[in-house]
Design a protein around this motif. Structure first.
Motif, PDB file in Angstrom:
ATOM      1  N   UNK A 129     114.414 -45.666 108.677  1.00  0.00           N
ATOM      2  CA  UNK A 129     113.895 -46.763 107.866  1.00  0.00           C
ATOM      3  C   UNK A 129     112.383 -46.836 108.020  1.00  0.00           C
ATOM      4  N   UNK A 188     107.823 -40.767 131.197  1.00  0.00           N
ATOM      5  CA  UNK A 188     106.532 -40.870 130.512  1.00  0.00           C
ATOM      6  C   UNK A 188     106.072 -39.493 130.000  1.00  0.00           C
ATOM      7  N   UNK A 227     129.385 -37.904 110.406  1.00  0.00           N
ATOM      8  CA  UNK A 227     129.481 -39.160 109.664  1.00  0.00           C
ATOM      9  C   UNK A 227     129.073 -40.324 110.558  1.00  0.00           C
ATOM     10  N   UNK A 228     129.040 -41.521 109.981  1.00  0.00           N
ATOM     11  CA  UNK A 228     128.631 -42.675 110.768  1.00  0.00           C
ATOM     12  C   UNK A 228     129.581 -42.845 111.943  1.00  0.00           C
ATOM     13  N   UNK A 243     108.069 -38.257 126.973  1.00  0.00           N
ATOM     14  CA  UNK A 243     107.665 -38.872 125.715  1.00  0.00           C
ATOM     15  C   UNK A 243     106.378 -38.289 125.168  1.00  0.00           C
ATOM     16  N   UNK A 265     115.032 -39.194 123.710  1.00  0.00           N
ATOM     17  CA  UNK A 265     113.686 -39.659 124.029  1.00  0.00           C
ATOM     18  C   UNK A 265     113.723 -40.873 124.959  1.00  0.00           C
ATOM     19  N   UNK A 266     114.886 -41.081 125.558  1.00  0.00           N
ATOM     20  CA  UNK A 266     114.963 -42.106 126.593  1.00  0.00           C
ATOM     21  C   UNK A 266     114.892 -43.528 126.081  1.00  0.00           C
ATOM     22  N   UNK A 267     115.172 -43.754 124.806  1.00  0.00           N
ATOM     23  CA  UNK A 267     115.198 -45.126 124.303  1.00  0.00           C
ATOM     24  C   UNK A 267     116.482 -45.814 124.722  1.00  0.00           C
ATOM     25  N   UNK A 318     118.431 -41.070 120.371  1.00  0.00           N
ATOM     26  CA  UNK A 318     117.788 -42.079 121.226  1.00  0.00           C
ATOM     27  C   UNK A 318     117.893 -41.712 122.706  1.00  0.00           C
ATOM     28  N   UNK A 362     108.807 -36.563 120.336  1.00  0.00           N
ATOM     29  CA  UNK A 362     108.580 -37.742 119.509  1.00  0.00           C
ATOM     30  C   UNK A 362     109.687 -37.862 118.478  1.00  0.00           C
ATOM     31  N   UNK A 410     112.030 -42.118 112.514  1.00  0.00           N
ATOM     32  CA  UNK A 410     113.272 -42.842 112.225  1.00  0.00           C
ATOM     33  C   UNK A 410     113.560 -42.863 110.726  1.00  0.00           C
ATOM     34  N   UNK A 454     102.121 -40.678 113.020  1.00  0.00           N
ATOM     35  CA  UNK A 454     102.151 -41.357 114.315  1.00  0.00           C
ATOM     36  C   UNK A 454     102.827 -40.487 115.373  1.00  0.00           C
ATOM     37  N   UNK A 467     111.020 -50.479 108.673  1.00  0.00           N
ATOM     38  CA  UNK A 467     111.341 -51.134 109.938  1.00  0.00           C
ATOM     39  C   UNK A 467     110.637 -50.492 111.123  1.00  0.00           C
ATOM     40  N   UNK A 468     110.218 -49.234 110.994  1.00  0.00           N
ATOM     41  CA  UNK A 468     109.588 -48.578 112.142  1.00  0.00           C
ATOM     42  C   UNK A 468     108.098 -48.839 112.201  1.00  0.00           C
ATOM     43  N   UNK A 469     107.571 -49.580 111.230  1.00  0.00           N
ATOM     44  CA  UNK A 469     106.146 -49.897 111.292  1.00  0.00           C
ATOM     45  C   UNK A 469     105.991 -51.396 111.526  1.00  0.00           C
ATOM     46  N   UNK A 478     110.473 -50.536 115.051  1.00  0.00           N
ATOM     47  CA  UNK A 478     109.085 -50.279 115.460  1.00  0.00           C
ATOM     48  C   UNK A 478     108.862 -50.569 116.936  1.00  0.00           C
ATOM     49  N   UNK A 525     130.579 -42.789 104.054  1.00  0.00           N
ATOM     50  CA  UNK A 525     130.500 -41.437 104.600  1.00  0.00           C
ATOM     51  C   UNK A 525     130.947 -40.420 103.563  1.00  0.00           C
TER      52      UNK A 525
END
Lengths: 325, 348, 295
Positions: free
Chosen positions: B113, B101, B64-65, B104, B77-79, B74, B108, B111, B178, B116-118, C189, A185
């Protein structure tokens, strides 16, 4: 006085399904007690250079040409016991992810003491007291208690401090730091940078600090070498690079830092992406992305221009850049 | 890309109504353990977060983290399902008059990474067209190709490639395409440029600016890089351990940070001046664990100005006396808080 | 909008639209060991299918005078067994049953285990707990013992062997499927797909199955050799296929007594089992590397 580090015409090629010319004719020297930032983006060869310095590249899959001397030792000729003594003794390394670089099944005290015992031949008691002293020096509060902690019991910043203590325990002449603050951080990053700066003064060692962040380089280093496509395109003191970067790539990086760009203003982005390094470069590697490229840039390797002592720019138009201002 | 291809849901509340209102959002993740997987503790990831996003503005979220910025994204968008609180999108409350629905379609996310998102097994075209196929729009592939072209990826060259054949910058363009193929009105960008090389980051920021202007988008831009957030945002929201500590227009917060934590965060930025390097770290130690956050003001354990009232009472979000748009959560600014320096703020 | 400026003048398309499976096929063909193993398996399967048309001797017809003839005997290239039946014919015909009860249980278990595992991995929570704890119960027994116990309870016979072996292979496949799926489930994803408003079934169909099936499939391929050996073992113990059906495990059992008379002959069924399971193992290794898209 001999240089702490002398790299001459280092060329590294990875063989395999695809050949990658990772490092192309890199020469670099460092005096005792200097801090040098190797600045570059992913794939620029900065981490490969560090690995070569530690003799960590797999010999079967790499062709190495040129020479590396650390404190007079020919690193590329080392093997077996001598290489082990050199690694961790003369030169040691701090990694980006301390969580991965520290062994999860041993306490931090044990790990530091073990290294000291191996390299200095100390008894267990002496090694443990060295470990305690090291934890104190990296400003870990209540170090005595922390000796018996396992890495997962520590926070990210603490783990990186332990990693530094481990690297410095054998008093190396040269410390290699591979993006040691990238995973931290912001408020912790600055603590670690300042700590490294203090320790460097205290121990008087040389430091090579690999980073992609110009701001971090400014905080830590006296000198900067900018790498692109496996070559050093510009080198000088940090002040020279920041105030008077001559190579168009350096200038692009400085602009991309957004430090003093007006909000919402269109950015002067460097177009395109870095080359794939599948062939040995026979022209300026940056020319395809360079807004100032001439046809000569695409025909031959650029000359290395040295405007002053220990300052160099690998650009055909480096002198013009100065004149234009 | 013609205007008819980009068909967001029409506006209902008029320009004065905020596009998004978040009220008292809370999410605690249980930490399970023991023989029967009982809840041992709770990570207080997001705790009582409220804010608004106006139509067409960009809200930057920094911290920070472990501060809860990604969890907030998240939740939006209801994840992740919220424990408590209200999300009101264009006047309609999620879960009441606004089904998930429909949310969403309007919101949109991009992300951090890009790899990782594909889905590694889908071609770029299939990935971009997936959402519109799901929503049952006609000609999803044609729309996807247009969107790819719009983000600077020639569909003839890239449509049938796989994610691993692209560079990081190109993949992030795919992710943007996307998200935009769904014609959203709000795009949540969660560290969307953080993993990119600096030179590529600038290209993507330019693209985001262009797209915002062209499609009238509203962004929530989450990042740890203050320079980037300042560049792209209109307002900045600072989070610490699951709570909002300060919200202010960019220029105001850049000039003077009100909250002691924000001040430290800004001072922790590398100086960029070799003759004037940072001499003293603004804060010691790491952020505390969000499992058992400190009582009262969560920052009091690391705050130079902390007094007894900070340990016992949690401060409330309030506008500054000289600038009501600059809001801060700190006893120093509340004349009635009982802090020794109440009402005076932090010294410059 | 001049965005082309931001893209490099890269060499023109190397991307020939190529499906995933044709890519896997191309990589498989380039691996000689896998090709050889695949050919051996294919030859065995074809031999088993077309056995009646290969002009072989009758695998059931024995002869009291031509018992235990050695290899290379006139008219019986691979000799004859303890009842004077032609070994070559019995080995090829034996492939029918052996391969069937060696492969079928794994195929069935693959479908059942994958479904259970993907369900448990994607849905999580209580569903996961119920499915996985049930699976754990089966894990408490070694697979050989479990197969013997179930077969013993059901009685000898092909169908019963099939059932017991299927039950034996469902738990490991479920567990692998669950592990792979919950790994994939946590990837961005999947979140990105859910954020488009897609239903759980659509997400599983488009984004989960494609990414979990190949590791499960490869694992299942490696189980076929175990299954073959187990099936042969059941027959060997007399709780699988019953004589006089030709089946490699059973043949190994009946020829056991002839080991001092004609050791080469009695080893033949064992060699078949060994070669087949070795080839299946190497084939699954080859598949594993061919299915890796990244390189």
């Amino acid at each position: 006085m001999t240089n702490l580090l002398d790299i001459q015409n280092l060329t590294i090629r990875f063989k395999g399904k695809r050949t990658v010319h990772a490092i192309n004719d890199v020469s670099l020297s460092m005096k005792q007690g200097e801090t040098l930032a190797l600045l570059g983006e992913s794939g620029s060869g900065k981490s490969v250079t560090l690995k070569a310095l530690l003799g960590l590249l797999p010999p079967k899959r790499t062709d190495i040409a040129g020479s590396i001397h650390v404190n007079g030792t020919d690193v590329l000729s080392l093997s077996g016991k001598a290489l082990q003594r050199y690694r961790g003794g003369e030169v040691s390394m701090v990694f980006q992810e301390p969580a991965l670089a520290l062994d999860p099944v041993y306490t931090v005290g044990h790990q530091i003491a073990e290294t000291v015992m191996r390299h200095k031949g100390l008894s267990k008691e002496d090694a443990l007291s060295t470990a305690l002293d090291m934890l104190d020096r990296v400003r870990i509060p209540s170090a005595n208690r922390r000796l018996n902690n396992y890495p997962h019991e520590l926070s990210g910043g603490m783990r990186q401090r332990v990693m530094i203590a481990l690297a410095l325990a054998c008093r190396p002449k040269l410390l290699l730091a591979d993006e040691p603050t990238t995973a931290l951080d912001a408020t912790v990053q600055i603590q670690i940078l300042l700590l490294l700066r203090e320790l460097q003064k205290e121990f008087g060692m040389g430091v090579i600090f690999v980073t992609h962040d110009i701001g971090v380089a400014v905080e830590i280093s006296e000198r900067v070498a900018v790498m692109y496509a496996g070559q050093i395109v510009e080198e000088g003191t940090t002040r020279e690079i920041i105030r008077d970067g001559r190579h168009p790539y350096t200038r692009g990086l400085l602009a991309a830092n957004l430090h003093d760009v007006a909000r919402g203003e269109r950015l002067n982005a460097i177009a395109g992406s870095p080359p794939a390094l599948e062939a040995k470069p026979d022209a300026c590697s940056f020319a395809p992305r360079c807004p100032r490229a001439l046809s000569a840039c695409r025909e031959a390797l650029p000359p290395m221009i040295t405007p002053s002592e220990r300052r160099r720019v690998g650009c055909l138009r480096a002198d013009e850049t100065l004149a234009a201002e | 890309m013609s205007a008819t291809d980009y068909a967001p849901k029409p506006d209902t509340g008029g320009p004065a109504q905020p596009l998004l209102i978040v009220k008292d959002l809370q999410k605690h993740f249980p930490v399970r353990g023991g023989l029967f997987g009982r809840t041992q503790a709770k990570v207080q990831a997001v705790d009582g977060v409220s804010f608004e996003v106006k139509k067409g503005e960009t809200l930057g979220i920094v911290g920070e983290s472990g501060c809860g910025k990604s969890t907030t994204a998240k939740l939006l968008i209801g994840l992740t399902e919220k424990d408590r609180g209200e999300i009101i999108f264009d006047g309609l409350s999620l879960g009441q008059r606004l089904p998930l629905k429909d949310l969403r379609k309007g919101v949109q996310m991009v992300f951090q990474d890009s790899y990782a998102t594909l889905n590694p097994r889908l071609t770029i075209l299939d990935s971009v067209a997936f959402g519109t196929k799901v929503q049952g729009l006609k000609d999803p592939n044609g729309l996807a190709r247009k969107m790819m072209d719009r983000v600077g990826l020639n569909p003839n060259r890239f449509a049938h490639r796989y994610p691993h054949e692209l560079s990081g910058g190109q993949r992030q363009r795919v992710n943007i395409a996307r998200a935009l193929a769904m014609s959203p009105r709000l795009v949540v960008l969660d560290e969307a440029v953080s993993a990119l090389d600096k030179s590529v980051e600038a290209q993507v920021l330019n693209l985001l600016n262009d797209l915002r202007a062209e499609f009238g988008l509203t962004y929530i831009f989450i990042s740890h890089d203050l320079n980037v957030v300042r560049y792209i945002s209109d307002r900045i929201l600072v989070m610490y351990l699951g709570e909002v500590v300060e919200v202010a227009p960019v220029d105001s917060i850049w000039k003077s940070q009100a909250h002691p934590y924000t001040r430290s965060l800004f001072s922790a930025m590398p100086s960029m001046d070799p003759d004037n390097r940072t001499q003293e770290p603004p804060l010691a130690g790491d952020p505390p664990n969000p499992i058992n956050p400190p009582s009262g003001c969560r920052f009091h354990t690391r705050c130079r100005f902390a007094s007894d009232v900070c340990k016992s009472d949690a401060p409330r979000l309030d506008g500054l006396a000289q600038n009501a748009a600059h809001m801060v959560v700190c006893h120093l600014y509340d004349a009635a808080s009982g802090h020794p320096r109440a009402g005076q703020g932090i010294p410059a | 909008m001049a965005l082309s400026e931001t893209l490099p003048a890269e060499p023109e398309p190397i991307a020939i639209p190529q499906g995933y499976w044709s890519g896997v096929g191309a990589r498989l063909v380039r691996d000689p060991l896998t090709v050889i193993c695949a050919s051996v398996i294919l030859a065995l399967i074809l031999g088993a299918i077309f056995a009646p048309w290969l002009g072989l001797a009758d695998p059931y017809k024995g002869s009291m005078i031509a018992r235990l003839k050695p290899l290379g005997t006139e008219g019986h290239i691979l000799g004859t067994d303890e009842q004077g039946r032609d070994m070559l014919a019995r080995l090829i015909y034996g492939g029918r049953l052996t391969l069937f009860i060696g492969l079928m249980p794994v195929v069935l278990a693959f479908f059942i285990g994958s479904t259970l595992g993907i369900l448990a991995g994607y849905v999580g929570g209580i569903t996961n707990t119920i499915i996985m704890r049930t699976v754990d119960v089966f894990f408490a027994f070694p697979s050989v013992l479990l197969a013997i116990a179930i077969s013993g309870a059901l009685g000898a016979g092909i169908v019963n062997s099939l059932v017991s072996l299927t039950i034996v292979f469902i738990p490991p496949l479920t567990r692998v499927a669950e592990a792979v799926t919950s790994g994939v489930r946590s990837l961005d994803y999947i979140d990105a797909a859910r954020a488009t408003g897609a239903s759980a079934l659509t997400v599983i169909r488009v984004h989960v199955i494609g990414n979990v099936l190949s590791p499960i499939f490869v694992y299942a391929t490696s189980l076929t050799s175990v299954c073959m050996i187990l099936a042969a073992g059941l027959s060997f113990l007399g709780i699988g296929v019953r004589p006089p059906e030709p089946e490699w495990g059973l043949m190994l059992n009946t020829l056991r007594s002839a080991i001092y008379v004609n050791p080469w002959l009695s080893a033949l069924p064992g060699v078949m089992i060994f070669v087949t399971s070795l080839c299946l193992n190497l084939l699954s290794d080859g598949l594993r590397s061919a299915m890796n898209v990244r390189d």
